[in-house]
Design a protein around this motif. Structure first.
Motif, PDB file in Angstrom:
ATOM      1  N   ILE A   7      11.541   8.482   7.673  1.00 54.52           N
ATOM      2  CA  ILE A   7      10.113   8.240   7.886  1.00 54.52           C
ATOM      3  C   ILE A   7       9.389   8.230   6.553  1.00 54.52           C
ATOM      4  O   ILE A   7       8.595   7.339   6.271  1.00 54.52           O
ATOM      5  N   ARG A   8       9.667   9.220   5.715  1.00 55.81           N
ATOM      6  CA  ARG A   8       9.026   9.271   4.397  1.00 55.81           C
ATOM      7  C   ARG A   8       9.386   8.023   3.594  1.00 55.81           C
ATOM      8  O   ARG A   8       8.523   7.394   2.996  1.00 55.81           O
ATOM      9  N   TYR A   9      10.659   7.676   3.551  1.00 59.10           N
ATOM     10  CA  TYR A   9      11.123   6.531   2.775  1.00 59.10           C
ATOM     11  C   TYR A   9      10.381   5.262   3.200  1.00 59.10           C
ATOM     12  O   TYR A   9       9.860   4.519   2.381  1.00 59.10           O
ATOM     13  N   THR A  10      10.314   5.030   4.500  1.00 59.17           N
ATOM     14  CA  THR A  10       9.648   3.834   5.021  1.00 59.17           C
ATOM     15  C   THR A  10       8.157   3.846   4.690  1.00 59.17           C
ATOM     16  O   THR A  10       7.599   2.839   4.246  1.00 59.17           O
ATOM     17  N   CYS A  11       7.528   4.977   4.875  1.00 59.49           N
ATOM     18  CA  CYS A  11       6.091   5.118   4.611  1.00 59.49           C
ATOM     19  C   CYS A  11       5.782   4.871   3.130  1.00 59.49           C
ATOM     20  O   CYS A  11       4.881   4.096   2.789  1.00 59.49           O
ATOM     21  N   VAL A  12       6.529   5.499   2.255  1.00 54.70           N
ATOM     22  CA  VAL A  12       6.320   5.344   0.816  1.00 54.70           C
ATOM     23  C   VAL A  12       6.647   3.911   0.386  1.00 54.70           C
ATOM     24  O   VAL A  12       5.923   3.321  -0.409  1.00 54.70           O
ATOM     25  N   LEU A  76      -0.843   2.120 -15.703  1.00 52.35           N
ATOM     26  CA  LEU A  76      -1.729   1.520 -14.696  1.00 52.35           C
ATOM     27  C   LEU A  76      -1.751   2.310 -13.398  1.00 52.35           C
ATOM     28  O   LEU A  76      -2.776   2.411 -12.734  1.00 52.35           O
ATOM     29  N   TRP A  77      -0.620   2.874 -13.021  1.00 53.98           N
ATOM     30  CA  TRP A  77      -0.522   3.620 -11.764  1.00 53.98           C
ATOM     31  C   TRP A  77       0.010   5.023 -12.020  1.00 53.98           C
ATOM     32  O   TRP A  77       0.993   5.196 -12.727  1.00 53.98           O
ATOM     33  N   VAL A  78      -0.664   6.012 -11.423  1.00 55.34           N
ATOM     34  CA  VAL A  78      -0.190   7.394 -11.426  1.00 55.34           C
ATOM     35  C   VAL A  78      -0.099   7.816  -9.965  1.00 55.34           C
ATOM     36  O   VAL A  78      -1.067   7.719  -9.214  1.00 55.34           O
ATOM     37  N   LEU A  79       1.083   8.262  -9.579  1.00 60.47           N
ATOM     38  CA  LEU A  79       1.321   8.710  -8.213  1.00 60.47           C
ATOM     39  C   LEU A  79       1.472  10.226  -8.224  1.00 60.47           C
ATOM     40  O   LEU A  79       2.096  10.772  -9.124  1.00 60.47           O
ATOM     41  N   THR A  80       0.887  10.885  -7.243  1.00 57.34           N
ATOM     42  CA  THR A  80       1.030  12.335  -7.174  1.00 57.34           C
ATOM     43  C   THR A  80       1.451  12.745  -5.767  1.00 57.34           C
ATOM     44  O   THR A  80       1.091  12.098  -4.788  1.00 57.34           O
ATOM     45  N   ALA A  81       2.201  13.829  -5.713  1.00 56.37           N
ATOM     46  CA  ALA A  81       2.506  14.422  -4.417  1.00 56.37           C
ATOM     47  C   ALA A  81       1.194  14.930  -3.829  1.00 56.37           C
ATOM     48  O   ALA A  81       0.341  15.439  -4.554  1.00 56.37           O
ATOM     49  N   VAL A  82       1.011  14.784  -2.519  1.00 56.46           N
ATOM     50  CA  VAL A  82      -0.277  15.133  -1.911  1.00 56.46           C
ATOM     51  C   VAL A  82      -0.647  16.596  -2.102  1.00 56.46           C
ATOM     52  O   VAL A  82      -1.831  16.931  -2.185  1.00 56.46           O
ATOM     53  N   GLU A  83       0.332  17.462  -2.214  1.00 57.56           N
ATOM     54  CA  GLU A  83       0.015  18.891  -2.335  1.00 57.56           C
ATOM     55  C   GLU A  83      -0.305  19.308  -3.775  1.00 57.56           C
ATOM     56  O   GLU A  83      -0.620  20.460  -4.028  1.00 57.56           O
ATOM     57  N   PHE A 101      -4.935   4.212  -2.423  1.00 56.61           N
ATOM     58  CA  PHE A 101      -4.453   4.443  -1.073  1.00 56.61           C
ATOM     59  C   PHE A 101      -3.563   5.672  -1.098  1.00 56.61           C
ATOM     60  O   PHE A 101      -3.214   6.183  -2.158  1.00 56.61           O
ATOM     61  N   SER A 102      -3.225   6.144   0.094  1.00 61.33           N
ATOM     62  CA  SER A 102      -2.379   7.337   0.186  1.00 61.33           C
ATOM     63  C   SER A 102      -1.638   7.312   1.517  1.00 61.33           C
ATOM     64  O   SER A 102      -1.946   6.521   2.407  1.00 61.33           O
ATOM     65  N   ASN A 103      -0.672   8.191   1.619  1.00 64.80           N
ATOM     66  CA  ASN A 103       0.048   8.413   2.864  1.00 64.80           C
ATOM     67  C   ASN A 103       0.261   9.924   2.952  1.00 64.80           C
ATOM     68  O   ASN A 103      -0.227  10.647   2.086  1.00 64.80           O
ATOM     69  N   PRO A 104       0.941  10.421   3.939  1.00 66.73           N
ATOM     70  CA  PRO A 104       1.104  11.879   4.037  1.00 66.73           C
ATOM     71  C   PRO A 104       1.909  12.513   2.898  1.00 66.73           C
ATOM     72  O   PRO A 104       1.989  13.733   2.810  1.00 66.73           O
ATOM     73  N   TYR A 105       2.490  11.694   2.012  1.00 65.75           N
ATOM     74  CA  TYR A 105       3.379  12.212   0.977  1.00 65.75           C
ATOM     75  C   TYR A 105       2.888  11.978  -0.451  1.00 65.75           C
ATOM     76  O   TYR A 105       3.118  12.807  -1.323  1.00 65.75           O
ATOM     77  N   VAL A 106       2.269  10.822  -0.686  1.00 68.97           N
ATOM     78  CA  VAL A 106       1.940  10.397  -2.048  1.00 68.97           C
ATOM     79  C   VAL A 106       0.528   9.815  -2.117  1.00 68.97           C
ATOM     80  O   VAL A 106       0.130   9.045  -1.242  1.00 68.97           O
ATOM     81  N   TYR A 107      -0.200  10.201  -3.183  1.00 67.70           N
ATOM     82  CA  TYR A 107      -1.475   9.565  -3.530  1.00 67.70           C
ATOM     83  C   TYR A 107      -1.192   8.521  -4.602  1.00 67.70           C
ATOM     84  O   TYR A 107      -0.447   8.781  -5.545  1.00 67.70           O
ATOM     85  N   PHE A 108      -1.816   7.370  -4.480  1.00 68.91           N
ATOM     86  CA  PHE A 108      -1.640   6.263  -5.415  1.00 68.91           C
ATOM     87  C   PHE A 108      -2.951   6.028  -6.161  1.00 68.91           C
ATOM     88  O   PHE A 108      -3.915   5.553  -5.590  1.00 68.91           O
TER      89      PHE A 108
END
Length: 113
Positions: A7-12, A76-83, A101-108
């Motif tokens: 689920i995480r893999y697909t979402c990310v 150009l892009w910094v991704l962070t874990a949501v926590e 944008f974001s998902n339950p795992y990563v902020y973009f």
């Protein structure tokens, strides 16, 4: 656990696909999983690309080096874990980046124009 990983893999992967092709060589993550780069078929643009706080336990210089890289090189892009909040990165992101944008795992975050 395996289903959760899928689920995480697909979402990310879906969100990684939103990063324009011509910007995919300027992506770095903070405290994200190396699997997240694989989900997006992205090669990170800096040597310290995953779980920096864990690596910094044995090599403390990793954190200031990483922060300096983001501050001065401005990927150009910094991704962070949501926590991940309350870090030195927060100030850099607030001053120079915009959450795209974001998902339950990563902020973009993308560098502001």
């Amino acid at each position: 656990v395996h289903a959760q990983g899928n689920i995480r893999y697909t979402c990310v992967a879906e969100d990684m696909a939103k990063i324009p092709a011509n910007e995919r060589d300027s992506v770095i993550g903070y405290e994200i999983n190396s699997m997240d780069y694989l989900a997006g078929d992205i090669v990170p643009c800096y040597k310290y690309y995953t779980l920096q706080s864990t690596w910094a336990i044995t090599t403390p210089q990793i954190l200031p080096d990483f922060m300096n890289f983001v501050e001065t090189e401005e990927p150009l892009w910094v991704l962070t874990a949501v926590e991940e909040t309350g870090t030195d990165l927060d100030g850099i992101l607030q001053n120079k980046y915009e959450l795209q944008f974001s998902n339950p795992y990563v902020y973009f975050y993308r560098l502001a124009d």
